[in-house]
Write a protein that holds these residues in place. Sequence first.
Motif, PDB file in Angstrom:
ATOM      1  N   ALA A   1       0.814  -1.214   0.000  1.00 43.91           N
ATOM      2  CA  ALA A   1       0.000   0.000   0.000  1.00 43.91           C
ATOM      3  C   ALA A   1       0.851   1.269   0.000  1.00 43.91           C
ATOM      4  O   ALA A   1       0.315   2.362   0.032  1.00 43.91           O
ATOM      5  CB  ALA A   1      -0.920   0.007   1.214  1.00 43.91           C
ATOM      6  N   LEU A   2       2.172   1.146  -0.065  1.00 44.03           N
ATOM      7  CA  LEU A   2       3.055   2.310  -0.050  1.00 44.03           C
ATOM      8  C   LEU A   2       3.446   2.709  -1.465  1.00 44.03           C
ATOM      9  O   LEU A   2       3.567   1.866  -2.350  1.00 44.03           O
ATOM     10  CB  LEU A   2       4.317   2.006   0.753  1.00 44.03           C
ATOM     11  CG  LEU A   2       4.103   1.712   2.231  1.00 44.03           C
ATOM     12  CD1 LEU A   2       5.412   1.269   2.863  1.00 44.03           C
ATOM     13  CD2 LEU A   2       3.549   2.917   2.954  1.00 44.03           C
ATOM     14  N   CYS A   3       3.664   4.018  -1.663  1.00 44.18           N
ATOM     15  CA  CYS A   3       4.132   4.476  -2.969  1.00 44.18           C
ATOM     16  C   CYS A   3       5.036   5.686  -2.808  1.00 44.18           C
ATOM     17  O   CYS A   3       4.964   6.414  -1.822  1.00 44.18           O
ATOM     18  CB  CYS A   3       2.973   4.790  -3.907  1.00 44.18           C
ATOM     19  SG  CYS A   3       2.007   6.230  -3.474  1.00 44.18           S
ATOM     20  N   GLN A   4       5.891   5.872  -3.787  1.00 38.32           N
ATOM     21  CA  GLN A   4       6.809   7.000  -3.849  1.00 38.32           C
ATOM     22  C   GLN A   4       6.343   7.905  -4.985  1.00 38.32           C
ATOM     23  O   GLN A   4       6.146   7.449  -6.118  1.00 38.32           O
ATOM     24  CB  GLN A   4       8.225   6.495  -4.111  1.00 38.32           C
ATOM     25  CG  GLN A   4       9.278   7.542  -4.154  1.00 38.32           C
ATOM     26  CD  GLN A   4       9.535   8.233  -2.831  1.00 38.32           C
ATOM     27  OE1 GLN A   4       9.791   9.425  -2.831  1.00 38.32           O
ATOM     28  NE2 GLN A   4       9.469   7.543  -1.721  1.00 38.32           N
ATOM     29  N   VAL A   5       6.139   9.194  -4.671  1.00 41.86           N
ATOM     30  CA  VAL A   5       5.654  10.164  -5.647  1.00 41.86           C
ATOM     31  C   VAL A   5       6.716  11.237  -5.853  1.00 41.86           C
ATOM     32  O   VAL A   5       7.265  11.767  -4.886  1.00 41.86           O
ATOM     33  CB  VAL A   5       4.326  10.813  -5.180  1.00 41.86           C
ATOM     34  CG1 VAL A   5       3.869  11.889  -6.146  1.00 41.86           C
ATOM     35  CG2 VAL A   5       3.253   9.751  -5.006  1.00 41.86           C
ATOM     36  N   ARG A   6       6.993  11.540  -7.115  1.00 40.12           N
ATOM     37  CA  ARG A   6       7.953  12.581  -7.481  1.00 40.12           C
ATOM     38  C   ARG A   6       7.168  13.745  -8.069  1.00 40.12           C
ATOM     39  O   ARG A   6       6.351  13.551  -8.973  1.00 40.12           O
ATOM     40  CB  ARG A   6       8.921  12.022  -8.522  1.00 40.12           C
ATOM     41  CG  ARG A   6       9.968  12.995  -8.984  1.00 40.12           C
ATOM     42  CD  ARG A   6      10.917  12.249  -9.926  1.00 40.12           C
ATOM     43  NE  ARG A   6      12.079  13.047 -10.190  1.00 40.12           N
ATOM     44  CZ  ARG A   6      12.324  13.615 -11.355  1.00 40.12           C
ATOM     45  NH1 ARG A   6      11.491  13.461 -12.358  1.00 40.12           N
ATOM     46  NH2 ARG A   6      13.402  14.326 -11.523  1.00 40.12           N
ATOM     47  N   VAL A   7       7.409  14.954  -7.556  1.00 34.89           N
ATOM     48  CA  VAL A   7       6.718  16.151  -8.040  1.00 34.89           C
ATOM     49  C   VAL A   7       7.763  17.122  -8.573  1.00 34.89           C
ATOM     50  O   VAL A   7       8.737  17.431  -7.894  1.00 34.89           O
ATOM     51  CB  VAL A   7       5.898  16.826  -6.914  1.00 34.89           C
ATOM     52  CG1 VAL A   7       5.200  18.077  -7.430  1.00 34.89           C
ATOM     53  CG2 VAL A   7       4.904  15.854  -6.301  1.00 34.89           C
ATOM     54  N   GLU A   8       7.537  17.581  -9.797  1.00 34.13           N
ATOM     55  CA  GLU A   8       8.416  18.579 -10.403  1.00 34.13           C
ATOM     56  C   GLU A   8       7.651  19.894 -10.513  1.00 34.13           C
ATOM     57  O   GLU A   8       6.527  19.913 -11.009  1.00 34.13           O
ATOM     58  CB  GLU A   8       8.867  18.128 -11.791  1.00 34.13           C
ATOM     59  CG  GLU A   8       9.698  16.877 -11.777  1.00 34.13           C
ATOM     60  CD  GLU A   8       9.971  16.343 -13.166  1.00 34.13           C
ATOM     61  OE1 GLU A   8       9.506  16.955 -14.159  1.00 34.13           O
ATOM     62  OE2 GLU A   8      10.638  15.301 -13.262  1.00 34.13           O
ATOM     63  N   LEU A   9       8.267  20.971 -10.042  1.00 32.65           N
ATOM     64  CA  LEU A   9       7.672  22.295 -10.127  1.00 32.65           C
ATOM     65  C   LEU A   9       8.446  23.093 -11.160  1.00 32.65           C
ATOM     66  O   LEU A   9       9.678  23.144 -11.101  1.00 32.65           O
ATOM     67  CB  LEU A   9       7.725  22.997  -8.763  1.00 32.65           C
ATOM     68  CG  LEU A   9       7.061  24.366  -8.689  1.00 32.65           C
ATOM     69  CD1 LEU A   9       6.389  24.540  -7.350  1.00 32.65           C
ATOM     70  CD2 LEU A   9       8.043  25.483  -8.941  1.00 32.65           C
ATOM     71  N   GLY A  10       7.743  23.660 -12.108  1.00 40.79           N
ATOM     72  CA  GLY A  10       8.380  24.467 -13.141  1.00 40.79           C
ATOM     73  C   GLY A  10       7.816  25.876 -13.160  1.00 40.79           C
ATOM     74  O   GLY A  10       6.673  26.106 -12.770  1.00 40.79           O
TER      75      GLY A  10
END
Length: 147
Positions: A59-68
């Motif tokens: 149930a775990l996940c890794q999320v990557r967020v890019e801000l431009g």
Amino acid sequence: GAPTPLAVDDVTFTQPVSVGDVISLEARVVYTGGNEVQDVGGSSAPVDDTLACPSRLPALCQVRVELGIIHLATGAKSAANEFHFTFFNRRTGSGVQPDGRFVVDTVPLVPVLPVTYQEGMQWLDGRRRMLATLSTAFRLGSYILNA
């Protein structure tokens, strides 16, 4: 399920964002615990025995967020920040129960299957970050992971 933050892994600032800048955010799930359940070193051993991780791992996940930053005059976008988060996917209704107990009921996630080289590198980075978060959570005695 209801994605619930477990950890902020890393924040990278590459350029400042000024008041009035127009920004864009792009988030992507780069890794899930479902990958560990799918293929644990080529064996069919249970996740708990193989990785010393809880049954909540799927149930775990890794999320990557890019801000431009979007430059309105040209329409060009330049990278400004990058964030990494670890979430767990809980079933709605988890939490404090009427009898006062705290219950976390998780919902497994499907594995992430990278297609391109870049997705593969992000998958590897996401796995490393998620397992490091798990290690820290175990040391701190996380009630979510050890419940």
